[in-house]
Every structure is written in C-alpha cells, then in structure tokens.
Design a protein around this motif. Structure first.
Motif, PDB file in Angstrom:
ATOM      1  N   LEU A  95      -2.345  -6.530  -5.416  1.00 19.30           N
ATOM      2  CA  LEU A  95      -3.553  -6.903  -6.209  1.00 19.30           C
ATOM      3  C   LEU A  95      -3.524  -7.867  -6.903  1.00 19.30           C
ATOM      4  O   LEU A  95      -4.049  -8.910  -6.023  1.00 19.30           O
ATOM      5  CB  LEU A  95      -4.380  -5.831  -7.588  1.00 19.30           C
ATOM      6  CG  LEU A  95      -5.694  -6.006  -7.156  1.00 19.30           C
ATOM      7  CD1 LEU A  95      -6.300  -5.378  -6.586  1.00 19.30           C
ATOM      8  CD2 LEU A  95      -6.299  -5.124  -8.868  1.00 19.30           C
ATOM      9  N   GLY A  96      -2.496  -9.084  -7.373  1.00 22.88           N
ATOM     10  CA  GLY A  96      -2.863 -10.419  -7.740  1.00 22.88           C
ATOM     11  C   GLY A  96      -2.091 -11.410  -6.143  1.00 22.88           C
ATOM     12  O   GLY A  96      -3.476 -11.885  -5.925  1.00 22.88           O
ATOM     13  N   GLU A  97      -1.334 -10.112  -5.368  1.00 26.27           N
ATOM     14  CA  GLU A  97      -1.346 -11.107  -4.427  1.00 26.27           C
ATOM     15  C   GLU A  97      -2.028 -11.380  -3.435  1.00 26.27           C
ATOM     16  O   GLU A  97      -2.541 -12.275  -2.641  1.00 26.27           O
ATOM     17  CB  GLU A  97       0.748 -10.542  -3.914  1.00 26.27           C
ATOM     18  CG  GLU A  97       1.309 -10.614  -4.940  1.00 26.27           C
ATOM     19  CD  GLU A  97       2.380 -12.421  -4.486  1.00 26.27           C
ATOM     20  OE1 GLU A  97       1.428 -12.795  -2.975  1.00 26.27           O
ATOM     21  OE2 GLU A  97       2.987 -12.500  -5.846  1.00 26.27           O
ATOM     22  N   VAL A  98      -2.750 -10.037  -2.813  1.00 21.75           N
ATOM     23  CA  VAL A  98      -3.795 -10.018  -1.929  1.00 21.75           C
ATOM     24  C   VAL A  98      -4.507 -10.554  -2.492  1.00 21.75           C
ATOM     25  O   VAL A  98      -5.675 -10.816  -1.748  1.00 21.75           O
ATOM     26  CB  VAL A  98      -3.903  -8.478  -1.511  1.00 21.75           C
ATOM     27  CG1 VAL A  98      -2.747  -7.716  -0.942  1.00 21.75           C
ATOM     28  CG2 VAL A  98      -4.233  -7.531  -2.337  1.00 21.75           C
ATOM     29  N   THR A  99      -5.093 -10.603  -3.233  1.00 19.01           N
ATOM     30  CA  THR A  99      -7.227 -11.270  -3.887  1.00 19.01           C
ATOM     31  C   THR A  99      -5.962 -13.099  -4.470  1.00 19.01           C
ATOM     32  O   THR A  99      -7.545 -13.505  -4.553  1.00 19.01           O
ATOM     33  CB  THR A  99      -6.889 -10.654  -4.895  1.00 19.01           C
ATOM     34  OG1 THR A  99      -5.905 -11.055  -6.249  1.00 19.01           O
ATOM     35  CG2 THR A  99      -7.407  -9.371  -5.238  1.00 19.01           C
ATOM     36  N   GLY A 100      -5.447 -13.544  -4.857  1.00 18.36           N
ATOM     37  CA  GLY A 100      -4.876 -14.516  -4.377  1.00 18.36           C
ATOM     38  C   GLY A 100      -5.189 -15.635  -3.762  1.00 18.36           C
ATOM     39  O   GLY A 100      -4.394 -16.301  -3.373  1.00 18.36           O
ATOM     40  N   SER A 101      -5.096 -14.843  -3.028  1.00 18.79           N
ATOM     41  CA  SER A 101      -4.668 -15.937  -1.081  1.00 18.79           C
ATOM     42  C   SER A 101      -5.833 -15.202  -0.061  1.00 18.79           C
ATOM     43  O   SER A 101      -6.624 -14.318  -0.166  1.00 18.79           O
ATOM     44  CB  SER A 101      -3.681 -15.666  -0.447  1.00 18.79           C
ATOM     45  OG  SER A 101      -2.501 -16.785  -0.798  1.00 18.79           O
ATOM     46  N   LYS A 102      -6.502 -16.264   0.868  1.00 19.32           N
ATOM     47  CA  LYS A 102      -7.654 -16.132   2.022  1.00 19.32           C
ATOM     48  C   LYS A 102      -6.954 -14.455   2.639  1.00 19.32           C
ATOM     49  O   LYS A 102      -7.594 -14.015   3.405  1.00 19.32           O
ATOM     50  CB  LYS A 102      -8.020 -17.807   1.911  1.00 19.32           C
ATOM     51  CG  LYS A 102      -9.515 -16.905   3.100  1.00 19.32           C
ATOM     52  CD  LYS A 102     -10.413 -18.213   4.002  1.00 19.32           C
ATOM     53  CE  LYS A 102     -10.853 -18.348   4.942  1.00 19.32           C
ATOM     54  NZ  LYS A 102     -11.583 -17.744   3.594  1.00 19.32           N
ATOM     55  N   LYS A 103      -5.546 -15.394   3.463  1.00 22.55           N
ATOM     56  CA  LYS A 103      -5.468 -13.996   4.324  1.00 22.55           C
ATOM     57  C   LYS A 103      -3.956 -13.817   3.683  1.00 22.55           C
ATOM     58  O   LYS A 103      -3.355 -14.946   3.609  1.00 22.55           O
ATOM     59  CB  LYS A 103      -4.986 -15.073   5.639  1.00 22.55           C
ATOM     60  CG  LYS A 103      -5.961 -15.664   6.538  1.00 22.55           C
ATOM     61  CD  LYS A 103      -6.413 -16.667   7.375  1.00 22.55           C
ATOM     62  CE  LYS A 103      -7.768 -16.951   7.918  1.00 22.55           C
ATOM     63  NZ  LYS A 103      -7.986 -17.264   9.084  1.00 22.55           N
ATOM     64  N   VAL A 104      -3.991 -12.531   4.454  1.00 17.39           N
ATOM     65  CA  VAL A 104      -2.344 -11.844   3.752  1.00 17.39           C
ATOM     66  C   VAL A 104      -2.143 -10.467   4.522  1.00 17.39           C
ATOM     67  O   VAL A 104      -2.693 -10.276   5.008  1.00 17.39           O
ATOM     68  CB  VAL A 104      -2.518 -10.766   2.180  1.00 17.39           C
ATOM     69  CG1 VAL A 104      -1.242 -10.865   1.836  1.00 17.39           C
ATOM     70  CG2 VAL A 104      -2.833 -12.364   1.022  1.00 17.39           C
ATOM     71  N   ILE A 105      -0.571 -10.893   5.230  1.00 17.36           N
ATOM     72  CA  ILE A 105      -0.086  -9.788   5.389  1.00 17.36           C
ATOM     73  C   ILE A 105       0.673  -8.460   4.904  1.00 17.36           C
ATOM     74  O   ILE A 105       1.622  -9.920   4.439  1.00 17.36           O
ATOM     75  CB  ILE A 105       0.157 -10.701   7.103  1.00 17.36           C
ATOM     76  CG1 ILE A 105      -0.174 -11.237   7.807  1.00 17.36           C
ATOM     77  CG2 ILE A 105       0.972  -9.754   8.164  1.00 17.36           C
ATOM     78  CD1 ILE A 105       0.403 -12.016   9.473  1.00 17.36           C
ATOM     79  N   CYS A 106       0.378  -7.440   4.629  1.00 18.90           N
ATOM     80  CA  CYS A 106       1.592  -7.063   3.586  1.00 18.90           C
ATOM     81  C   CYS A 106       1.845  -5.879   4.944  1.00 18.90           C
ATOM     82  O   CYS A 106       1.126  -5.067   5.313  1.00 18.90           O
ATOM     83  CB  CYS A 106       0.907  -5.567   2.666  1.00 18.90           C
ATOM     84  SG  CYS A 106       1.334  -5.534   1.423  1.00 18.90           S
ATOM     85  N   HIS A 107       3.180  -6.010   4.872  1.00 14.27           N
ATOM     86  CA  HIS A 107       3.836  -4.718   5.631  1.00 14.27           C
ATOM     87  C   HIS A 107       4.245  -3.370   4.267  1.00 14.27           C
ATOM     88  O   HIS A 107       5.492  -3.780   3.603  1.00 14.27           O
ATOM     89  CB  HIS A 107       5.225  -5.058   6.050  1.00 14.27           C
ATOM     90  CG  HIS A 107       5.842  -4.006   6.292  1.00 14.27           C
ATOM     91  ND1 HIS A 107       7.518  -4.268   6.375  1.00 14.27           N
ATOM     92  CD2 HIS A 107       5.783  -2.733   7.233  1.00 14.27           C
ATOM     93  CE1 HIS A 107       7.888  -3.098   7.506  1.00 14.27           C
ATOM     94  NE2 HIS A 107       6.989  -2.185   7.343  1.00 14.27           N
ATOM     95  N   PHE A 108       4.059  -2.282   4.509  1.00 11.15           N
ATOM     96  CA  PHE A 108       4.142  -1.119   3.404  1.00 11.15           C
ATOM     97  C   PHE A 108       5.048  -0.423   4.150  1.00 11.15           C
ATOM     98  O   PHE A 108       5.346  -0.340   5.375  1.00 11.15           O
ATOM     99  CB  PHE A 108       3.193  -0.175   3.182  1.00 11.15           C
ATOM    100  CG  PHE A 108       1.876  -0.007   2.132  1.00 11.15           C
ATOM    101  CD1 PHE A 108       1.804  -0.078   1.244  1.00 11.15           C
ATOM    102  CD2 PHE A 108       1.211  -1.705   2.697  1.00 11.15           C
ATOM    103  CE1 PHE A 108       1.886  -0.988   0.140  1.00 11.15           C
ATOM    104  CE2 PHE A 108      -0.182  -1.900   1.162  1.00 11.15           C
ATOM    105  CZ  PHE A 108      -0.034  -1.708   0.176  1.00 11.15           C
ATOM    106  N   HIS A 109       6.964  -0.734   3.949  1.00  8.57           N
ATOM    107  CA  HIS A 109       7.495   0.013   4.935  1.00  8.57           C
ATOM    108  C   HIS A 109       8.236   1.210   4.039  1.00  8.57           C
ATOM    109  O   HIS A 109       7.970   1.190   2.313  1.00  8.57           O
ATOM    110  CB  HIS A 109       8.646  -1.435   4.609  1.00  8.57           C
ATOM    111  CG  HIS A 109       8.735  -2.002   3.119  1.00  8.57           C
ATOM    112  ND1 HIS A 109      10.530  -1.494   2.994  1.00  8.57           N
ATOM    113  CD2 HIS A 109       8.757  -2.583   1.937  1.00  8.57           C
ATOM    114  CE1 HIS A 109      10.651  -2.663   2.042  1.00  8.57           C
ATOM    115  NE2 HIS A 109       9.358  -2.847   1.524  1.00  8.57           N
ATOM    116  N   HIS A 110       9.266   1.699   4.485  1.00  6.15           N
ATOM    117  CA  HIS A 110      10.239   2.153   3.687  1.00  6.15           C
ATOM    118  C   HIS A 110      11.079   1.630   3.951  1.00  6.15           C
ATOM    119  O   HIS A 110      12.242   1.298   4.978  1.00  6.15           O
ATOM    120  CB  HIS A 110      10.934   3.527   4.771  1.00  6.15           C
ATOM    121  CG  HIS A 110      11.073   4.740   3.461  1.00  6.15           C
ATOM    122  ND1 HIS A 110      12.623   4.574   3.337  1.00  6.15           N
ATOM    123  CD2 HIS A 110      10.563   5.695   2.531  1.00  6.15           C
ATOM    124  CE1 HIS A 110      12.899   5.886   2.754  1.00  6.15           C
ATOM    125  NE2 HIS A 110      11.904   6.271   2.159  1.00  6.15           N
TER     126      HIS A 110
END
Length: 227
Positions: A95-110
């Motif tokens: 949560l802190g990572e995605v709200t701490g920057s204007k643009k974020v690309i997050c990969h949910f992986h296995h």
C-alpha cells in the motif's frame, strides 16, 4: 640635331616618365585596395571577456544550471522511493509503495509460473529506462488480502496505478499477441499506449516502434480497475 627635334625628343621622354610613374602609382593603389579588402574579410578576434560578461549568456547559463540541479534533486527523491529498479515488495509494503509514487506498475506473480518469469524479464529491462515510473512485483501467494481486493483471478497480472488508484490491468498475454516469445518492445508499446510510462526528454524513440503491431489488441474495459 635640329633644335625643334631635340625639344620634341625631350618632351616625349618627359611624357614617358610621367606615364610610367602614373602606371606605378596605379599599380600600388590597386595592390593596397586588394590588401584592404582581404584584411576586412577576416573576422575580427572575439573578445572573450566581453562574451563572458554578456547578461543574456549569463542568464542562459544560470537557467541551465538551475534546471540540471532541479532534475538531479528530483531523481534523488525518486531513487529514495525505489524508482529505477524492479523490486519485490511484501503485502505489508504494498500500500505504501503504490500510494507513494504518481505512477506504479505492479506485477502480481507466482514464483513457479513460467509466464510470470517472462514478465519479470521484460519489466526488469524497462524499469531503469523509465525512471519516473515505479516498477514492483508482489508474490500473489503471500498477499491474499490484496489479491482478493483487486479481484485477481489469473496470473501473471500486471496492474497500473496512478496516484494510488488501479486504472488498468494486463492479464496473461492476450494483449501482447497471445505468445510467450513476445519482445520487450511489445510490452513497452502497450505500457506507452496506456500512458503509464513516458519517454524522457531527449530519449530517442523510433516513431514506428512507438506503435504496437496490428495483431495486438487493446485491453478491454472488463480487465480495467477503477476507483
């Protein structure tokens, strides 16, 4: 010799001397003019002291230094936020990572999914190239709360966040041609079209490379998140 003939001869000699002298003077004048023209065509020496004291030049220099300083400070701030690299974050950090920057690309992986490893490979290459966007990944098995909240059903799943809000998602490889051997450029083009990454100033991009192949399809609204 006849006196008249003698005077005529003297007159001719005098006239010849005058003409010769006139010819010499004319030649000297022509040479002097040519030298003057040649010297006038050579640029004058530049007064470096005067140039360095030029107010307009000083202002341009000061503005450039200020712009470089501002850019360096901005880069330092982004580096402290984790920009410039592709990182693994925990569910507690998410949560802190995605709200701490204007643009974020997050990969949910296995960890064991081959296609997730393919996405990892491409995002790792893109992260340092697009410094203003944060690139992270989350182990879906260890983040059940956000997997449920974000309604993640299929992996790999790449979600794009703007100001902490999930706005787009890439599920599987459907929008990348449906093949495992797609190039980094194909994924890059998809991200560029979504506006989550923007080329830096001065970064050369071939106009043809900025357009995804015609065989690719844009993601549908069914795969998009909103607030």
């Amino acid at each position: 010799m006849d006196p008249e003939a003698f005077r005529s001869t003297l007159t001719d000699l005098a006239l010849g001397n005058v003409m010769a002298a006139a010819a010499r003077d004319y030649q000297k004048e022509v040479i002097a003019q040519e030298q003057a023209q040649a010297s006038s065509s050579v640029p004058g020496e530049i007064d470096l002291d005067e140039l360095m004291n030029d107010p307009e030049l000083e202002k341009l220099h000061a503005d450039r230094i200020a712009a470089l300083k501002k850019e360096a400070e901005k880069r330092q701030v982004l580096e402290r936020k984790g920009h410039g690299e592709y990182r693994e974050v925990t569910e507690g950090e998410f949560l802190g990572e995605v709200t701490g920057s204007k643009k974020v690309i997050c990969h949910f992986h296995h960890r064991e999914f081959v296609r997730c490893k393919i996405v990892d490979k491409h995002l790792k290459l893109l992260a340092p190239k697009y410094f203003e966007t944060k690139f992270i990944r989350v182990d879906a098995e260890n983040a059940p709360f956000f997997v449920t909240k974000l309604a993640i059903k299929t992996l790999p799943c790449v979600i794009l966040f703007r100001d902490g809000v999930a706005t787009e998602r890439l599920v599987g490889f459907q929008d990348l041609g449906g093949r495992d051997d797609f190039s980094t450029k194909v994924l890059e083009n998809w991200l560029l079209k979504k506006g989550i990454i923007v080329p830096a100033k001065g970064q050369n991009e071939d106009e043809d490379d900025m357009v995804a192949p015609r065989s690719l399809r844009s993601s549908t609204n069914a795969n998009s998140d909103s607030d």
